[in-house]
Design a protein around this motif. Structure first.
Motif, PDB file in Angstrom:
ATOM      1  N   ALA A 158      47.266  -8.564 -29.085  1.00  0.00           N
ATOM      2  CA  ALA A 158      46.244  -8.497 -30.125  1.00  0.00           C
ATOM      3  C   ALA A 158      44.968  -9.202 -29.664  1.00  0.00           C
ATOM      4  O   ALA A 158      43.862  -8.682 -29.827  1.00  0.00           O
ATOM      5  CB  ALA A 158      46.751  -9.113 -31.425  1.00  0.00           C
ATOM      6  N   LYS A 159      45.120 -10.373 -29.069  1.00  0.00           N
ATOM      7  CA  LYS A 159      43.948 -11.098 -28.564  1.00  0.00           C
ATOM      8  C   LYS A 159      43.209 -10.266 -27.530  1.00  0.00           C
ATOM      9  O   LYS A 159      41.978 -10.135 -27.584  1.00  0.00           O
ATOM     10  CB  LYS A 159      44.378 -12.432 -27.946  1.00  0.00           C
ATOM     11  N   GLN A 160      43.946  -9.701 -26.592  1.00  0.00           N
ATOM     12  CA  GLN A 160      43.320  -8.943 -25.514  1.00  0.00           C
ATOM     13  C   GLN A 160      42.575  -7.722 -26.038  1.00  0.00           C
ATOM     14  O   GLN A 160      41.462  -7.421 -25.604  1.00  0.00           O
ATOM     15  CB  GLN A 160      44.381  -8.530 -24.493  1.00  0.00           C
ATOM     16  N   LEU A 161      43.186  -7.016 -26.990  1.00  0.00           N
ATOM     17  CA  LEU A 161      42.549  -5.824 -27.549  1.00  0.00           C
ATOM     18  C   LEU A 161      41.310  -6.179 -28.365  1.00  0.00           C
ATOM     19  O   LEU A 161      40.288  -5.489 -28.304  1.00  0.00           O
ATOM     20  CB  LEU A 161      43.552  -5.061 -28.423  1.00  0.00           C
ATOM     21  N   ILE A 162      41.392  -7.266 -29.121  1.00  0.00           N
ATOM     22  CA  ILE A 162      40.235  -7.712 -29.912  1.00  0.00           C
ATOM     23  C   ILE A 162      39.107  -8.150 -28.993  1.00  0.00           C
ATOM     24  O   ILE A 162      37.934  -7.821 -29.224  1.00  0.00           O
ATOM     25  CB  ILE A 162      40.646  -8.845 -30.869  1.00  0.00           C
ATOM     26  N   TRP A 163      39.426  -8.891 -27.943  1.00  0.00           N
ATOM     27  CA  TRP A 163      38.401  -9.361 -27.016  1.00  0.00           C
ATOM     28  C   TRP A 163      37.748  -8.200 -26.271  1.00  0.00           C
ATOM     29  O   TRP A 163      36.550  -8.233 -25.994  1.00  0.00           O
ATOM     30  CB  TRP A 163      39.011 -10.329 -26.010  1.00  0.00           C
ATOM     31  N   ALA A 164      38.522  -7.180 -25.935  1.00  0.00           N
ATOM     32  CA  ALA A 164      37.985  -6.047 -25.183  1.00  0.00           C
ATOM     33  C   ALA A 164      37.124  -5.152 -26.073  1.00  0.00           C
ATOM     34  O   ALA A 164      36.057  -4.689 -25.658  1.00  0.00           O
ATOM     35  CB  ALA A 164      39.116  -5.237 -24.562  1.00  0.00           C
ATOM     36  N   GLY A 165      37.576  -4.897 -27.299  1.00  0.00           N
ATOM     37  CA  GLY A 165      36.825  -4.047 -28.213  1.00  0.00           C
ATOM     38  C   GLY A 165      36.676  -2.619 -27.734  1.00  0.00           C
ATOM     39  O   GLY A 165      35.724  -1.922 -28.097  1.00  0.00           O
ATOM     40  N   ASP A 166      37.625  -2.154 -26.908  1.00  0.00           N
ATOM     41  CA  ASP A 166      37.517  -0.819 -26.321  1.00  0.00           C
ATOM     42  C   ASP A 166      37.725   0.278 -27.357  1.00  0.00           C
ATOM     43  O   ASP A 166      38.442   0.096 -28.351  1.00  0.00           O
ATOM     44  CB  ASP A 166      38.550  -0.647 -25.205  1.00  0.00           C
ATOM     45  N   ILE A 167      37.134   1.424 -27.082  1.00  0.00           N
ATOM     46  CA  ILE A 167      37.387   2.625 -27.880  1.00  0.00           C
ATOM     47  C   ILE A 167      38.615   3.317 -27.302  1.00  0.00           C
ATOM     48  O   ILE A 167      38.641   3.660 -26.118  1.00  0.00           O
ATOM     49  CB  ILE A 167      36.174   3.564 -27.867  1.00  0.00           C
ATOM     50  N   MET A 168      39.625   3.510 -28.122  1.00  0.00           N
ATOM     51  CA  MET A 168      40.884   4.102 -27.668  1.00  0.00           C
ATOM     52  C   MET A 168      41.045   5.509 -28.218  1.00  0.00           C
ATOM     53  O   MET A 168      40.621   5.799 -29.345  1.00  0.00           O
ATOM     54  CB  MET A 168      42.067   3.247 -28.145  1.00  0.00           C
ATOM     55  N   ASN A 169      41.656   6.367 -27.427  1.00  0.00           N
ATOM     56  CA  ASN A 169      42.049   7.666 -27.959  1.00  0.00           C
ATOM     57  C   ASN A 169      43.442   7.530 -28.582  1.00  0.00           C
ATOM     58  O   ASN A 169      44.131   6.526 -28.384  1.00  0.00           O
ATOM     59  CB  ASN A 169      42.000   8.753 -26.878  1.00  0.00           C
ATOM     60  N   PRO A 170      43.882   8.524 -29.350  1.00  0.00           N
ATOM     61  CA  PRO A 170      45.171   8.390 -30.035  1.00  0.00           C
ATOM     62  C   PRO A 170      46.364   8.196 -29.103  1.00  0.00           C
ATOM     63  O   PRO A 170      47.313   7.489 -29.467  1.00  0.00           O
ATOM     64  CB  PRO A 170      45.284   9.707 -30.813  1.00  0.00           C
ATOM     65  N   GLU A 171      46.343   8.791 -27.922  1.00  0.00           N
ATOM     66  CA  GLU A 171      47.463   8.613 -26.995  1.00  0.00           C
ATOM     67  C   GLU A 171      47.590   7.156 -26.568  1.00  0.00           C
ATOM     68  O   GLU A 171      48.698   6.604 -26.520  1.00  0.00           O
ATOM     69  CB  GLU A 171      47.289   9.519 -25.776  1.00  0.00           C
ATOM     70  N   GLU A 172      46.448   6.526 -26.249  1.00  0.00           N
ATOM     71  CA  GLU A 172      46.462   5.108 -25.874  1.00  0.00           C
ATOM     72  C   GLU A 172      46.965   4.253 -27.040  1.00  0.00           C
ATOM     73  O   GLU A 172      47.799   3.361 -26.855  1.00  0.00           O
ATOM     74  CB  GLU A 172      45.057   4.654 -25.474  1.00  0.00           C
ATOM     75  N   ALA A 173      46.416   4.515 -28.232  1.00  0.00           N
ATOM     76  CA  ALA A 173      46.802   3.738 -29.408  1.00  0.00           C
ATOM     77  C   ALA A 173      48.285   3.911 -29.727  1.00  0.00           C
ATOM     78  O   ALA A 173      48.965   2.963 -30.129  1.00  0.00           O
ATOM     79  CB  ALA A 173      45.940   4.142 -30.605  1.00  0.00           C
ATOM     80  N   TYR A 174      48.798   5.119 -29.519  1.00  0.00           N
ATOM     81  CA  TYR A 174      50.219   5.383 -29.776  1.00  0.00           C
ATOM     82  C   TYR A 174      51.091   4.623 -28.793  1.00  0.00           C
ATOM     83  O   TYR A 174      52.109   4.021 -29.180  1.00  0.00           O
ATOM     84  CB  TYR A 174      50.484   6.887 -29.684  1.00  0.00           C
ATOM     85  N   ARG A 175      50.710   4.624 -27.532  1.00  0.00           N
ATOM     86  CA  ARG A 175      51.482   3.897 -26.522  1.00  0.00           C
ATOM     87  C   ARG A 175      51.539   2.402 -26.821  1.00  0.00           C
ATOM     88  O   ARG A 175      52.541   1.736 -26.574  1.00  0.00           O
ATOM     89  CB  ARG A 175      50.880   4.121 -25.127  1.00  0.00           C
ATOM     90  N   LEU A 176      50.446   1.890 -27.379  1.00  0.00           N
ATOM     91  CA  LEU A 176      50.389   0.466 -27.713  1.00  0.00           C
ATOM     92  C   LEU A 176      51.139   0.140 -29.009  1.00  0.00           C
ATOM     93  O   LEU A 176      51.410  -1.030 -29.289  1.00  0.00           O
ATOM     94  CB  LEU A 176      48.928   0.017 -27.855  1.00  0.00           C
ATOM     95  N   GLY A 177      51.438   1.152 -29.801  1.00  0.00           N
ATOM     96  CA  GLY A 177      52.091   0.919 -31.085  1.00  0.00           C
ATOM     97  C   GLY A 177      51.113   0.709 -32.226  1.00  0.00           C
ATOM     98  O   GLY A 177      51.504   0.277 -33.313  1.00  0.00           O
ATOM     99  N   LEU A 178      49.842   1.033 -31.992  1.00  0.00           N
ATOM    100  CA  LEU A 178      48.831   0.829 -33.035  1.00  0.00           C
ATOM    101  C   LEU A 178      48.814   1.963 -34.062  1.00  0.00           C
ATOM    102  O   LEU A 178      48.329   1.776 -35.177  1.00  0.00           O
ATOM    103  CB  LEU A 178      47.444   0.688 -32.403  1.00  0.00           C
ATOM    104  N   ILE A 179      49.282   3.138 -33.670  1.00  0.00           N
ATOM    105  CA  ILE A 179      49.415   4.235 -34.626  1.00  0.00           C
ATOM    106  C   ILE A 179      50.816   4.806 -34.506  1.00  0.00           C
ATOM    107  O   ILE A 179      51.538   4.530 -33.538  1.00  0.00           O
ATOM    108  CB  ILE A 179      48.356   5.339 -34.413  1.00  0.00           C
TER     109      ILE A 179
END
Length: 260
Positions: A158-179
């Protein structure tokens, strides 16, 4: 119920809440935050609704907080109202005695992404862009973004993703467990309708009891994080980096942060 910036429809145990400022990417100004808080608190006290679907009007879910509002809301009382409405709508959303589904098309960014993450199930179309991108304007997540990100992926990630602030596509977000699901463009509505039908034909009262037990154990943590986000955002809004981030956004150029 009549609102200016959102729409709410209720029928057959289902409510559909639509962000309705499509001309400004469904960004959230003070009025929209107030209306969302009022609407979610109304739903929280409506036992006839067992499913809530949240979506955006047009081709976008929500770009998050209205940047123009951030520029003009220099009055501390205005900012206090903003954070109060955000806390109200997040607490109401988290305590809803119903299954909540975020139906994402287009961008879900900043506060818009925080609210999506606050839902029980997230469905995103392949054309979606998902971002916890407060860092780009020198701010921290609000709308319990810290809480919901940690719940989904754990504290270190969570810290790393918040610090990066990257724009993710749904495949990336799914792999991370965000969707939870990613579907073809234009298919989110039919997919969500199928999910709703499945939930409503299930022993949903038992499902909602499980939700109440698990969420009830987290309420104190969520409340504390909302308070800390509000105080942290006050500090960040006074930094040179935040002013630079806003200026760079308006001028459509790269930021030049100095850590001040």
């Amino acid at each position: 119920m009549a609102y200016e910036t959102i729409k709410i429809e209720i029928a057959d145990r289902r409510a559909t809440l639509t962000f309705n400022r499509p001309k400004v990417a469904n960004s959230m100004n003070l009025l929209m935050m107030e209306e969302l808080a009022d609407c979610l608190e109304f739903l929280r006290d409506n036992p006839e609704v067992q499913i809530l679907v949240i979506k955006g009007e047009g081709n976008i879910f929500s770009a998050g907080g209205d940047i123009k509002m951030m520029v003009t809301s220099g009055d501390p009382k205005d900012f206090e109202s903003i954070m109060n409405y955000i806390s109200r709508m997040v607490l109401a959303l988290y305590q809803l005695p119903m299954i909540t589904i975020a139906q994402i098309r287009g961008a879900a960014a900043g506060l818009g992404f925080s609210l999506a993450l606050g839902c029980d199930v997230i469905v995103a179309e392949e054309n979606s862009k998902l971002a916890m991108n407060f860092i780009g304007i020198g701010l921290i997540p609000d709308g319990a973004g810290h809480f919901f990100m940690k719940e989904r992926v754990g504290t270190p990630k969570a810290k790393q993703l918040i610090w990066a602030g990257d724009i993710m596509n749904p495949e990336e977000a799914y792999r991370l467990g965000l969707i939870d699901y990613h579907v073809d463009e234009g298919e989110a509505e039919s997919f969500v309708d199928q999910l709703v039908g499945k939930f409503l034909s299930s022993p949903i009262l038992a499902m909602l009891e499980t939700k109440e037990i698990l969420h009830g154990e987290k309420m104190m943590e969520l409340t504390n994080i909302l308070k800390r986000e509000a105080s942290g955002q006050v500090k960040m809004r006074k930094t040179e980096d935040h002013l630079e981030g806003i200026k760079a956004f308006i001028e459509k150029r790269a930021q030049q942060f100095k850590g001040k």
